[in-house]
Design a protein around this motif. Sequence first.
Motif, mmCIF file in Angstrom:
data_model
loop_
_atom_site.group_PDB
_atom_site.id
_atom_site.type_symbol
_atom_site.label_atom_id
_atom_site.label_comp_id
_atom_site.label_asym_id
_atom_site.label_seq_id
_atom_site.Cartn_x
_atom_site.Cartn_y
_atom_site.Cartn_z
ATOM 1 N N THR A 14 0.775 -1.231 -0.026
ATOM 2 C CA THR A 14 0.098 -0.075 0.038
ATOM 3 C C THR A 14 0.901 1.217 0.037
ATOM 4 O O THR A 14 0.791 2.349 -0.637
ATOM 5 N N ALA A 15 1.934 1.162 0.593
ATOM 6 C CA ALA A 15 2.856 2.518 0.548
ATOM 7 C C ALA A 15 3.365 2.446 -0.821
ATOM 8 O O ALA A 15 3.605 3.807 -1.023
ATOM 9 N N ASN A 16 3.794 1.404 -1.518
ATOM 10 C CA ASN A 16 4.252 1.592 -2.698
ATOM 11 C C ASN A 16 2.969 2.157 -3.870
ATOM 12 O O ASN A 16 3.497 3.305 -4.557
ATOM 13 N N GLN A 17 1.729 1.942 -3.510
ATOM 14 C CA GLN A 17 0.806 2.475 -4.218
ATOM 15 C C GLN A 17 0.871 3.967 -3.903
ATOM 16 O O GLN A 17 0.574 4.615 -4.850
ATOM 17 N N ALA A 18 0.870 4.373 -2.665
ATOM 18 C CA ALA A 18 0.994 5.813 -2.285
ATOM 19 C C ALA A 18 1.948 6.461 -3.093
ATOM 20 O O ALA A 18 2.021 7.608 -3.534
ATOM 21 N N LEU A 19 3.229 5.674 -2.918
ATOM 22 C CA LEU A 19 4.368 6.514 -3.580
ATOM 23 C C LEU A 19 3.906 6.683 -5.201
ATOM 24 O O LEU A 19 4.386 7.873 -5.455
ATOM 25 N N THR A 20 3.397 5.623 -5.952
ATOM 26 C CA THR A 20 3.163 5.891 -7.310
ATOM 27 C C THR A 20 2.352 6.964 -7.369
ATOM 28 O O THR A 20 2.378 8.018 -8.211
ATOM 29 N N GLU A 21 1.201 7.109 -6.388
ATOM 30 C CA GLU A 21 0.185 8.393 -6.422
ATOM 31 C C GLU A 21 0.897 9.640 -6.274
ATOM 32 O O GLU A 21 0.718 10.620 -7.068
ATOM 33 N N ALA A 22 1.951 9.730 -5.415
ATOM 34 C CA ALA A 22 2.551 10.961 -4.869
ATOM 35 C C ALA A 22 3.640 11.373 -6.133
ATOM 36 O O ALA A 22 3.625 12.658 -6.524
ATOM 37 N N GLY A 101 -0.543 5.579 2.744
ATOM 38 C CA GLY A 101 -1.252 4.576 2.431
ATOM 39 C C GLY A 101 -1.767 4.121 3.703
ATOM 40 O O GLY A 101 -1.373 4.633 4.739
ATOM 41 N N THR A 102 -3.066 3.506 3.727
ATOM 42 C CA THR A 102 -4.074 3.206 4.929
ATOM 43 C C THR A 102 -3.992 1.538 4.763
ATOM 44 O O THR A 102 -4.173 1.133 3.792
ATOM 45 N N ALA A 103 -3.883 0.847 5.956
ATOM 46 C CA ALA A 103 -3.851 -0.606 5.991
ATOM 47 C C ALA A 103 -5.436 -1.041 5.876
ATOM 48 O O ALA A 103 -5.394 -2.086 5.672
ATOM 49 N N ASN A 104 -6.311 -0.206 5.941
ATOM 50 C CA ASN A 104 -7.618 -0.454 5.885
ATOM 51 C C ASN A 104 -8.115 -1.539 7.152
ATOM 52 O O ASN A 104 -8.750 -2.357 6.685
ATOM 53 N N ARG A 105 -7.741 -1.229 8.278
ATOM 54 C CA ARG A 105 -8.011 -2.170 9.345
ATOM 55 C C ARG A 105 -9.428 -1.932 9.671
ATOM 56 O O ARG A 105 -9.694 -0.957 9.482
ATOM 57 N N ARG A 106 -10.172 -2.909 10.113
ATOM 58 C CA ARG A 106 -11.455 -3.075 10.690
ATOM 59 C C ARG A 106 -11.627 -3.363 11.974
ATOM 60 O O ARG A 106 -10.802 -4.154 12.494
ATOM 61 N N PRO A 133 -5.728 0.311 0.092
ATOM 62 C CA PRO A 133 -5.058 -0.942 -0.860
ATOM 63 C C PRO A 133 -5.996 -1.088 -1.967
ATOM 64 O O PRO A 133 -7.296 -1.131 -1.886
ATOM 65 N N GLN A 134 -5.429 -1.560 -3.092
ATOM 66 C CA GLN A 134 -6.327 -2.255 -4.230
ATOM 67 C C GLN A 134 -6.607 -3.504 -3.789
ATOM 68 O O GLN A 134 -5.947 -4.395 -3.559
ATOM 69 N N SER A 135 -8.166 -3.689 -4.360
ATOM 70 C CA SER A 135 -8.455 -4.966 -3.967
ATOM 71 C C SER A 135 -8.560 -5.802 -5.339
ATOM 72 O O SER A 135 -9.042 -5.023 -6.051
ATOM 73 N N SER A 140 -13.267 -8.069 -3.136
ATOM 74 C CA SER A 140 -14.068 -7.174 -3.396
ATOM 75 C C SER A 140 -15.569 -7.750 -3.302
ATOM 76 O O SER A 140 -16.620 -6.952 -3.054
ATOM 77 N N GLY A 141 -15.706 -8.886 -3.623
ATOM 78 C CA GLY A 141 -17.024 -9.680 -3.525
ATOM 79 C C GLY A 141 -17.685 -9.372 -4.927
ATOM 80 O O GLY A 141 -18.554 -9.870 -5.155
ATOM 81 N N ALA A 142 -16.870 -8.966 -5.868
ATOM 82 C CA ALA A 142 -17.326 -8.893 -7.292
ATOM 83 C C ALA A 142 -17.164 -10.218 -7.996
ATOM 84 O O ALA A 142 -16.487 -11.106 -7.708
ATOM 85 N N HIS A 143 -18.535 -10.589 -8.808
ATOM 86 C CA HIS A 143 -18.299 -11.826 -9.623
ATOM 87 C C HIS A 143 -18.306 -11.787 -10.843
ATOM 88 O O HIS A 143 -18.727 -10.899 -11.701
#
Length: 143
Positions: A14-22, A101-106, A133-135, A140-143
């Motif tokens: 997720t941090a790598n995804q944040a780096l790409t966005e930044a 990046g966020t870990a998306n904890r619940r 995080p990209q799911s 994500s439950g998509a079919h």
Amino acid sequence: MYKKVMVAIDGSKTANQALTEAANIANTYDATLCIVHAVHGDTEADKKAGSEILEQAQSSAGTRKIEIRLLQSNIEYGLNGIAESIAAAAADWEADLLVVGTANRRGLERFFVGSVAEQLVTRVSCAILLVRPQSTEKESGAH
């Protein structure tokens, strides 16, 4: 719009995804990108590991104007220490935007572990972009 974009990384996906966005935002606005990483310990091994994370991020960022900073957080404060060191670095550098990046904890995991990203929202005075995080379709439950 943005002249100084800071991204906090920890070596995670997720941090790598944040780096790409930044990096994309920095390139779009011809802004300077500052990559930061906070280490808990003060041993040479901790500093070396942190430096390696920063160097790898710097080489993959693909932007012209770039800085890296290794931050020291107070281990006694746990995640609060990390958030505090990142927030202080953003203020000292006068960042226009902080990307994290966020870990998306619940649920209980979020209650007990907490979130550096969540703490940063209340601590920084600049704009903040949280990257989830990209799911995959399966997750994500998509079919």
